[in-house]
Write a protein that holds these residues in place. Structure first.
Motif, PDB file in Angstrom:
ATOM      1  N   LEU B 235       0.850  -1.103   0.070  1.00 20.08           N
ATOM      2  CA  LEU B 235       0.131   0.053  -0.093  1.00 20.08           C
ATOM      3  C   LEU B 235       0.835   1.237  -0.029  1.00 20.08           C
ATOM      4  N   ASN B 236       2.022   1.089  -0.120  1.00 23.45           N
ATOM      5  CA  ASN B 236       3.230   2.137   0.119  1.00 23.45           C
ATOM      6  C   ASN B 236       2.724   3.069   1.436  1.00 23.45           C
ATOM      7  N   ALA B 237       2.466   2.331   2.345  1.00 24.17           N
ATOM      8  CA  ALA B 237       2.047   2.909   3.651  1.00 24.17           C
ATOM      9  C   ALA B 237       3.193   2.996   4.870  1.00 24.17           C
ATOM     10  N   ALA B 238       3.106   3.761   5.705  1.00 20.25           N
ATOM     11  CA  ALA B 238       4.371   3.713   6.629  1.00 20.25           C
ATOM     12  C   ALA B 238       3.621   2.424   7.857  1.00 20.25           C
ATOM     13  N   LEU B 239       4.672   1.904   8.278  1.00 20.44           N
ATOM     14  CA  LEU B 239       4.606   0.882   9.241  1.00 20.44           C
ATOM     15  C   LEU B 239       4.301   1.414  10.514  1.00 20.44           C
ATOM     16  N   GLY B 240       3.256   1.164  11.480  1.00 20.98           N
ATOM     17  CA  GLY B 240       3.164   1.479  12.643  1.00 20.98           C
ATOM     18  C   GLY B 240       3.151   0.424  13.711  1.00 20.98           C
ATOM     19  N   SER B 241       3.124   0.471  14.912  1.00 23.54           N
ATOM     20  CA  SER B 241       2.953  -0.615  15.945  1.00 23.54           C
ATOM     21  C   SER B 241       2.548  -0.180  16.984  1.00 23.54           C
ATOM     22  N   THR B 242       2.143  -1.118  18.135  1.00 23.72           N
ATOM     23  CA  THR B 242       1.492  -0.956  19.521  1.00 23.72           C
ATOM     24  C   THR B 242       2.718  -1.281  20.343  1.00 23.72           C
ATOM     25  N   ARG B 243       2.628  -0.966  21.724  1.00 25.62           N
ATOM     26  CA  ARG B 243       3.747  -1.158  22.528  1.00 25.62           C
ATOM     27  C   ARG B 243       4.135  -2.681  22.559  1.00 25.62           C
ATOM     28  N   PRO B 244       2.920  -3.647  22.585  1.00 18.95           N
ATOM     29  CA  PRO B 244       3.023  -5.197  22.899  1.00 18.95           C
ATOM     30  C   PRO B 244       3.844  -5.658  21.470  1.00 18.95           C
ATOM     31  N   ALA B 245       3.448  -5.008  20.262  1.00 20.01           N
ATOM     32  CA  ALA B 245       4.161  -5.679  19.207  1.00 20.01           C
ATOM     33  C   ALA B 245       5.722  -5.318  19.303  1.00 20.01           C
ATOM     34  N   VAL B 246       5.984  -4.031  20.121  1.00 16.86           N
ATOM     35  CA  VAL B 246       7.417  -3.656  20.119  1.00 16.86           C
ATOM     36  C   VAL B 246       7.983  -4.417  21.092  1.00 16.86           C
ATOM     37  N   ASP B 247       7.281  -4.972  22.621  1.00 18.99           N
ATOM     38  CA  ASP B 247       7.836  -5.714  23.452  1.00 18.99           C
ATOM     39  C   ASP B 247       7.841  -7.131  22.980  1.00 18.99           C
ATOM     40  N   GLU B 248       7.162  -7.547  22.049  1.00 10.99           N
ATOM     41  CA  GLU B 248       7.474  -8.996  21.699  1.00 10.99           C
ATOM     42  C   GLU B 248       8.742  -9.073  20.727  1.00 10.99           C
ATOM     43  N   GLY B 249       9.282  -7.802  20.276  1.00 12.09           N
ATOM     44  CA  GLY B 249      10.421  -7.807  19.613  1.00 12.09           C
ATOM     45  C   GLY B 249      10.217  -7.861  18.002  1.00 12.09           C
ATOM     46  N   TRP B 250       9.095  -7.867  17.654  1.00 13.03           N
ATOM     47  CA  TRP B 250       8.588  -7.612  16.110  1.00 13.03           C
ATOM     48  C   TRP B 250       8.941  -6.275  15.628  1.00 13.03           C
ATOM     49  N   ALA B 251       8.582  -5.367  16.345  1.00 17.85           N
ATOM     50  CA  ALA B 251       8.464  -3.912  15.702  1.00 17.85           C
ATOM     51  C   ALA B 251       9.681  -3.263  16.391  1.00 17.85           C
ATOM     52  N   GLU B 252      10.278  -2.141  15.639  1.00 19.83           N
ATOM     53  CA  GLU B 252      11.140  -1.194  16.012  1.00 19.83           C
ATOM     54  C   GLU B 252      10.385  -0.254  17.030  1.00 19.83           C
ATOM     55  N   LEU B 253      11.165   0.253  17.999  1.00 17.16           N
ATOM     56  CA  LEU B 253      10.707   1.044  18.984  1.00 17.16           C
ATOM     57  C   LEU B 253      10.114   2.393  18.182  1.00 17.16           C
ATOM     58  N   GLU B 254      10.856   2.802  17.115  1.00 17.36           N
ATOM     59  CA  GLU B 254      10.575   4.037  16.350  1.00 17.36           C
ATOM     60  C   GLU B 254       9.324   3.968  15.715  1.00 17.36           C
ATOM     61  N   THR B 255       8.991   2.744  15.650  1.00 20.08           N
ATOM     62  CA  THR B 255       7.589   2.713  14.828  1.00 20.08           C
ATOM     63  C   THR B 255       6.266   2.709  15.818  1.00 20.08           C
TER      64      THR B 255
END
Lengths: 266, 335
Positions: B235-255
């Protein structure tokens, strides 16, 4: 001998934390029996200590402040490989903000007595303030580096660490004793082993109350907290009128693609 | 002008001589509060060759800028920055100190607050003065809004993230005073920043993205997370995340989007495998169209979006990605 203190917190299980709501009438928290677990970022603090212990002669003390039930997460850390557990528990400690929490933990660390390295998770999943680590450092008169994502050099009394900054890193040099708050990028926490659980049975947890810590009840808990919650308001959330797209999976993808086309995304 | 209240301060921040936008946004808030208190807005700015950003703070609403302008202040140095702020605040006793929730601010703010033996409220989304002119520092929590106050200790200190408040229109005709400050030399020297390395961010930046795909714990595992990343890519979209996704180690803190992460304002937001927890949702400001994909039809996310899909995202996303690719192909052959 490297003396390591790991500060840990029992938090409502983040997977169920969304069930904690404000009662709009009484304006009190409805906890819905959400269980207490080890704060996710504190697992990385614990792992950092364990990895150092694998390299050097080290002793790991785990310290928590909380209700008696928080003893379970201290036990969990003992089972992971910590040598000694400490739980600061007293009704007087209740209602502490980050300042009073850091003050009490700093007193606990002083009472433990030997500390070269203090690890904390960068934030707790419930409070999310990130203040406790740097405030502990201030109360103990120690240097601190927050958001540590890599320990580059840890031989001797002067360490070099990489701290997270947006789109990059900060390289910092620190003289021990020092406080470090860690991010999840630092390591991958190990899981509990059966032998660890067996060994932990023989390990002790020291319970320290207000008197044993030797502090005044004015400087801890709610009374020792500069900040207080003045109001708790149930907020009118940004509610929208949702249209649920139903049908077979293929029909649903079709409809969603159509909506995304209308929205100008594709 | 009444003198009952001391000044409202902002500890401003610059990177490579460019002011952080949050510093200007907080000057706007400080101006609002200072006008109600009948007092001045003052800022601390530390760096090297930063006269220009100091004037920008004045144009945004500051009456006085305490300027530390020296090579040793070029990048954030914890001991030096803390000592300067603590010395100045002890001397001037401001009523309020506001700091941006940047990497630097999140370390500096608690150091300064603990030295000054005062409270500090994290990641506020609103500042209001109550009847007694005490600062209500508002944060979202537990599906509601908490007002935190620091009734006795001064200064009252708080942080806020970039993008929560509007950036004031600069008024270059505003005048203000620039006060050069002395740089302490008697520091313990136990912690030192050796260097700060920043890279150009990869992919579409979240803050300016018109479409955002955000994922949460419902991704299940790293493979589920990869599907969310792929949806963002097609979708040429930016990737965002929630705190649990960051805590799981999937997503960078910056997202991470939300109260302790980034504030975003996309045209279109697509939330996948997340429950609509307030800490996350408060970070999405004024999206035109919101979509949620979640397997739990009771999830609170479905009260906060325009279109909802109740399905297992592990099964639904591959089908959706395939469909989007086919659509794009068809569109391209038609053109």
């Amino acid at each position: 001998m490297l003396n390591i203190v790991v500060c840990v917190k029992a938090v409502p299980d983040p997977k169920e934390a969304c069930n904690i709501k404000i009662d709009p009438d009484t304006k009190t928290l409805l906890r819905c029996d959400v269980p207490l677990v080890l704060n996710p970022l504190d697992k990385h603090a614990m792992e950092a200590a364990l990895q150092l212990k694998a390299q050097f002669e080290a002793r790991i003390s785990v310290l928590s402040m909380g209700p008696p039930e928080a003893g379970n997460i201290v036990k969990e850390c003992l089972a992971l490989g910590a040598d000694q557990g400490y739980l600061l528990s007293d009704p007087a400690f209740g209602g502490a903000d980050a300042y009073a929490t850091a003050f009490t933990l700093a007193k606990g660390i002083r009472k433990i007595g030997s500390f070269d390295v203090i690890f904390c998770g960068m934030a707790s999943s419930d409070g999310s303030t990130e203040w406790v680590g740097p405030e502990i450092a201030t109360f103990l008169g120690l240097p601190v580096v927050t958001l540590v994502k890599k320990i580059v050099e840890c031989k001797g009394a002067s360490w070099i660490v990489k701290a997270s900054v947006e789109n990059g890193y900060r390289l910092a040099q620190v003289k021990l004793p020092a406080v470090f708050t860690v991010t999840r990028e630092l390591n991958t926490p190990r899981t509990l082993s059966f032998s660890g659980i067996i060994k932990a049975r023989k390990k002790d947890i020291d319970h320290w109350s207000l008197d044993e810590l030797g502090v005044s009840s004015e400087s801890v808990g709610l009374k020792g907290s500069p900040t207080i919650v003045s109001e708790l308001n149930a907020q009118e959330e940004n509610k929208r009128q949702v249209e649920i797209l139903t049908g077979t999976r293929e029909e649903k993808t079709d409809m969603l693609v159509q909506k995304l086309v209308e929205a100008g995304v594709i | 002008m009444g003198t009952d209240h001391r000044a409202v301060w902002v500890i401003a921040e610059q990177i490579n001589c460019h002011l952080q936008s949050v510093s200007l946004q907080l000057i706007g808030q400080a101006r609002k509060l200072a006008d109600q208190l009948g007092t001045l807005v003052e800022a601390i700015l530390l760096g090297d060759k930063i006269e220009q950003p100091a004037r920008q703070l004045i144009a945004a609403g500051a009456d006085r800028v305490y300027l530390g302008n020296a090579p040793e202040l070029e990048v954030y140095q914890p001991e030096l920055y803390t000592q300067i702020a603590v010395n100045l605040a002890s001397e001037q006793q401001p009523e309020i100190i506001l700091i941006g929730s940047t990497d630097m601010g999140r370390e500096l703010a608690p150091l300064v607050a603990a030295h000054l033996k005062t409270g500090l409220t994290a990641h506020c989304i609103d500042f209001v003065l109550d009847k007694e002119l005490i600062l209500e520092q508002r944060i979202p929590a537990y599906g509601g809004l908490l007002s935190i106050v620091c009734p006795e200790k001064r200064p009252q200190m708080a942080t806020a993230a970039k993008g929560v408040f509007a950036t004031p229109e600069p008024d270059d005709s505003r005048t203000g005073e620039i006060v050069l400050i002395d740089i302490p030399t008697d520091l313990p020297g136990r912690v030192k920043t050796l260097e700060i390395i920043r890279e150009e961010p990869q992919g579409v930046p979240l803050e300016t993205a018109s479409t955002i795909v955000a994922g949460g714990a419902g991704a299940g595992d790293i493979d589920g997370w990869k599907d969310i990343c792929e949806l963002a890519a097609v979708l040429n979209a930016a990737l965002g995340s929630t705190r649990p996704a960051v805590d799981e180690g999937w997503a960078e803190l910056e997202t991470m989007i939300g109260q302790s992460g980034k504030m975003v304002s996309p045209e279109v937001y697509i939330g996948v495998g997340l429950s609509g927890e307030q800490q996350h949702m408060v970070g999405i400001v004024g999206a035109r169209v919101m979509v949620a994909i979640n397997n739990d039809d009771k999830s609170p996310i479905f009260e906060q979006v325009d279109y909802g899909i109740v399905d297992d995202c592990r099964k639904f996303l591959p089908a959706l990605i395939e469909q989007i690719k086919q659509y794009e192909e068809k569109k391209n052959t038609c053109e």
